[in-house]
Structure formats: C-alpha cells, structure tokens
Design a protein around this motif. Structure first.
Motif, PDB file in Angstrom:
ATOM      1  N   SER A   1       1.043  -1.231   0.104  1.00  0.00           N
ATOM      2  CA  SER A   1      -0.049  -0.545  -0.075  1.00  0.00           C
ATOM      3  C   SER A   1       0.841   1.209  -0.157  1.00  0.00           C
ATOM      4  CB  SER A   1      -0.435  -0.153   1.004  1.00  0.00           C
ATOM      5  OG  SER A   1      -0.011   0.004   2.576  1.00  0.00           O
TER       6      SER A   1
ATOM      7  N   GLU B   1       1.802   1.871  -3.310  1.00  0.00           N
ATOM      8  CA  GLU B   1       0.864   2.551  -4.295  1.00  0.00           C
ATOM      9  C   GLU B   1       0.468   4.272  -4.209  1.00  0.00           C
ATOM     10  OE1 GLU B   1      -4.058   1.599  -4.482  1.00  0.00           O
ATOM     11  OE2 GLU B   1      -2.678   0.749  -3.211  1.00  0.00           O
ATOM     12  N   ARG B   2       0.997   4.242  -2.551  1.00  0.00           N
ATOM     13  CA  ARG B   2       0.741   6.105  -2.587  1.00  0.00           C
ATOM     14  C   ARG B   2       1.963   6.619  -3.519  1.00  0.00           C
ATOM     15  NH1 ARG B   2      -0.382   4.288   3.474  1.00  0.00           N
ATOM     16  NH2 ARG B   2       1.991   5.021   3.490  1.00  0.00           N
TER      17      ARG B   2
ATOM     18  N   ARG C   1       3.480   5.424  -5.890  1.00  0.00           N
ATOM     19  CA  ARG C   1       3.242   5.395  -7.656  1.00  0.00           C
ATOM     20  C   ARG C   1       2.538   6.935  -7.940  1.00  0.00           C
ATOM     21  NH1 ARG C   1      -0.934   1.781  -8.592  1.00  0.00           N
ATOM     22  NH2 ARG C   1      -2.382   3.366  -7.749  1.00  0.00           N
ATOM     23  N   ASP C   2       0.975   7.062  -7.216  1.00  0.00           N
ATOM     24  CA  ASP C   2       0.190   8.096  -6.991  1.00  0.00           C
ATOM     25  C   ASP C   2       1.651   9.204  -6.876  1.00  0.00           C
ATOM     26  OD1 ASP C   2      -1.453   6.414  -7.572  1.00  0.00           O
ATOM     27  OD2 ASP C   2      -2.859   6.391  -4.972  1.00  0.00           O
ATOM     28  N   ARG C   3       2.129   9.516  -6.161  1.00  0.00           N
ATOM     29  CA  ARG C   3       2.762  11.310  -6.064  1.00  0.00           C
ATOM     30  C   ARG C   3       4.053  11.149  -7.081  1.00  0.00           C
ATOM     31  NH1 ARG C   3       3.796  11.663  -0.059  1.00  0.00           N
ATOM     32  NH2 ARG C   3       1.738  12.244   1.131  1.00  0.00           N
TER      33      ARG C   3
ATOM     34  N   GLN D   1       3.869  10.288 -10.398  1.00  0.00           N
ATOM     35  CA  GLN D   1       2.812   9.906 -11.746  1.00  0.00           C
ATOM     36  C   GLN D   1       2.848  11.220 -12.807  1.00  0.00           C
ATOM     37  OE1 GLN D   1       1.718   6.945 -12.226  1.00  0.00           O
ATOM     38  NE2 GLN D   1       1.224   7.271 -14.035  1.00  0.00           N
ATOM     39  N   HIS D   2       3.629  12.426 -12.317  1.00  0.00           N
ATOM     40  CA  HIS D   2       3.693  13.410 -13.055  1.00  0.00           C
ATOM     41  C   HIS D   2       5.186  13.346 -13.107  1.00  0.00           C
ATOM     42  CE1 HIS D   2       5.292  14.302  -9.089  1.00  0.00           C
ATOM     43  NE2 HIS D   2       6.181  15.419  -9.500  1.00  0.00           N
TER      44      HIS D   2
ATOM     45  N   GLN E   1       5.444  10.964 -16.486  1.00  0.00           N
ATOM     46  CA  GLN E   1       4.843  11.973 -17.387  1.00  0.00           C
ATOM     47  C   GLN E   1       5.812  12.672 -17.906  1.00  0.00           C
ATOM     48  OE1 GLN E   1       0.723  12.659 -16.161  1.00  0.00           O
ATOM     49  NE2 GLN E   1       0.198  10.550 -16.212  1.00  0.00           N
TER      50      GLN E   1
ATOM     51  N   LYS F   1      -1.585  -4.288 -10.922  1.00  0.00           N
ATOM     52  CA  LYS F   1      -2.348  -2.858 -10.452  1.00  0.00           C
ATOM     53  C   LYS F   1      -1.105  -2.151 -10.560  1.00  0.00           C
ATOM     54  CE  LYS F   1      -4.809  -5.220  -6.248  1.00  0.00           C
ATOM     55  NZ  LYS F   1      -4.714  -5.420  -4.988  1.00  0.00           N
TER      56      LYS F   1
ATOM     57  N   ASN G   1       1.164  -0.899  -8.628  1.00  0.00           N
ATOM     58  CA  ASN G   1       2.125  -0.636  -7.439  1.00  0.00           C
ATOM     59  C   ASN G   1       3.382  -1.009  -7.974  1.00  0.00           C
ATOM     60  OD1 ASN G   1      -0.982  -0.371  -6.880  1.00  0.00           O
ATOM     61  ND2 ASN G   1      -0.966  -1.584  -5.761  1.00  0.00           N
TER      62      ASN G   1
END
Length: 177
Positions: A18, A21-22, A24-26, A28-29, A32, A66, A68
């Motif tokens: 988990s 996962e957090r 990865r979300d942070r 993501q920018h 990209q 997923k 993650n």
C-alpha cells in the motif's frame, strides 16, 4: 514506521504494497515528464520495487498488474531456499512457507519475536556464505545463542578497535602488546 509496523503491511501480508501504491500516485507526474519518456518509451521511470511478504506468484503478479510496483523482489525466502525463484516459476501455485520464531512465554512480544526471527535469517545467510545448507526449522535456544554472539561482536568486542588492552592492527593481523 518500519517493516514490522502494521502501517506497511498490505493485502496478504505483503510489506510496503500500500505504501508503494501511494508512492506511485505521487510520482506519476515524474513518469509522464518528457525527460522520463526520453529515456525509454517502454519503461516508466522511475521504477518502483517492492520487497517483503510475498509468498506466492499470484501476490507478486497482482502487485505488478495493479501498477503498485514495476519489480518485486524476494529476500528472506532466498535465505532458506536459494532455488525458491525457480520453484515459483515452475509452479505458479507454489506457496512459500516462512518460519517465524515465537517465544512461548511471550504472549504478545512481537518485537522480541521479530528480532529473533531476523537474527535467525541472518544466520541462514551466514551459513549460505560458508557454502553450507541453511536450516529450515528455527530453534529458539540456538537463535538466542547467535543473538548473544552477534551482540558481543557488534557492541562489546571489535577486533579492529579493541576496548581492552593496547593492540594494533597491521595488514589485517591483530598485534597485542
């Protein structure tokens, strides 16, 4: 927190799932950004690796599917069975059994249990480094003995810089006056 802290234990006992996962979300920018995509169009940079708690191929696959993690790693399973990766690849239903030391007179002393378990796994790495077979069944008294030995080696006696008497170390040899 740390890996023994419940905050890092996710589905199926996988450590850091988990948390990854957090992360990865942070990031993501960053993944990209033009700099990251210029490095490779096939690989998202930076990569996220999760290790700890994986006991089956399905847990590992699920974590990667997923998104993650990009990479999963094994640690302790390799300490007692260097061929565990081949076993997982040969049989996706293979379940990794991980010995854990539980002190009988300690009803809820998770810290002591996890410390002794860590010492036991360190001992298995030591055995493997000597070309010996790892033990498969932890014994509490033997592990307590190795715990004391490690404590003495780390905190009481340092042969390179002894606390008692005068000594010199020359070319790896201990010279005592």
């Amino acid at each position: 927190g740390n890996f023994e802290d419940a905050i890092f234990i996710g589905e199926g006992g996988v450590f850091f799932g988990s948390f990854a996962e957090r992360v990865r979300d942070r990031i993501q920018h960053i993944r990209q950004s033009s700099a990251a995509t210029a490095l490779s169009s096939d690989i998202q940079v930076p990569l996220i690796m999760v290790t700890g708690g994986f006991r089956s191929a399905s847990e590992m696959e699920s974590t990667v599917e997923k998104g993650n993690a990009d990479i999963v790693a094994l640690g302790r399973p390799l300490c007692i069975d260097p061929n565990v990766s081949a076993k997982i690849l040969a049989d996706p239903r293979y379940q990794i059994e991980m010995p854990i030391i539980r002190i009988p007179f300690s009803s809820r002393n998770a810290m002591l249990d996890s410390s002794l378990t860590s010492i036991w796994y360190q001992r298995q790495i030591d055995l493997l480094s000597q070309g010996k077979q790892p033990e498969t069944n932890p014994q509490i008294l033997v592990t307590l003995f190795w715990y004391i030995v490690m404590f003495l080696r780390l905190y009481v006696w340092d042969w390179k810089n002894p606390m008692w008497g005068s000594a010199l170390v020359e070319d790896g040899d201990l010279k005592v006056d």
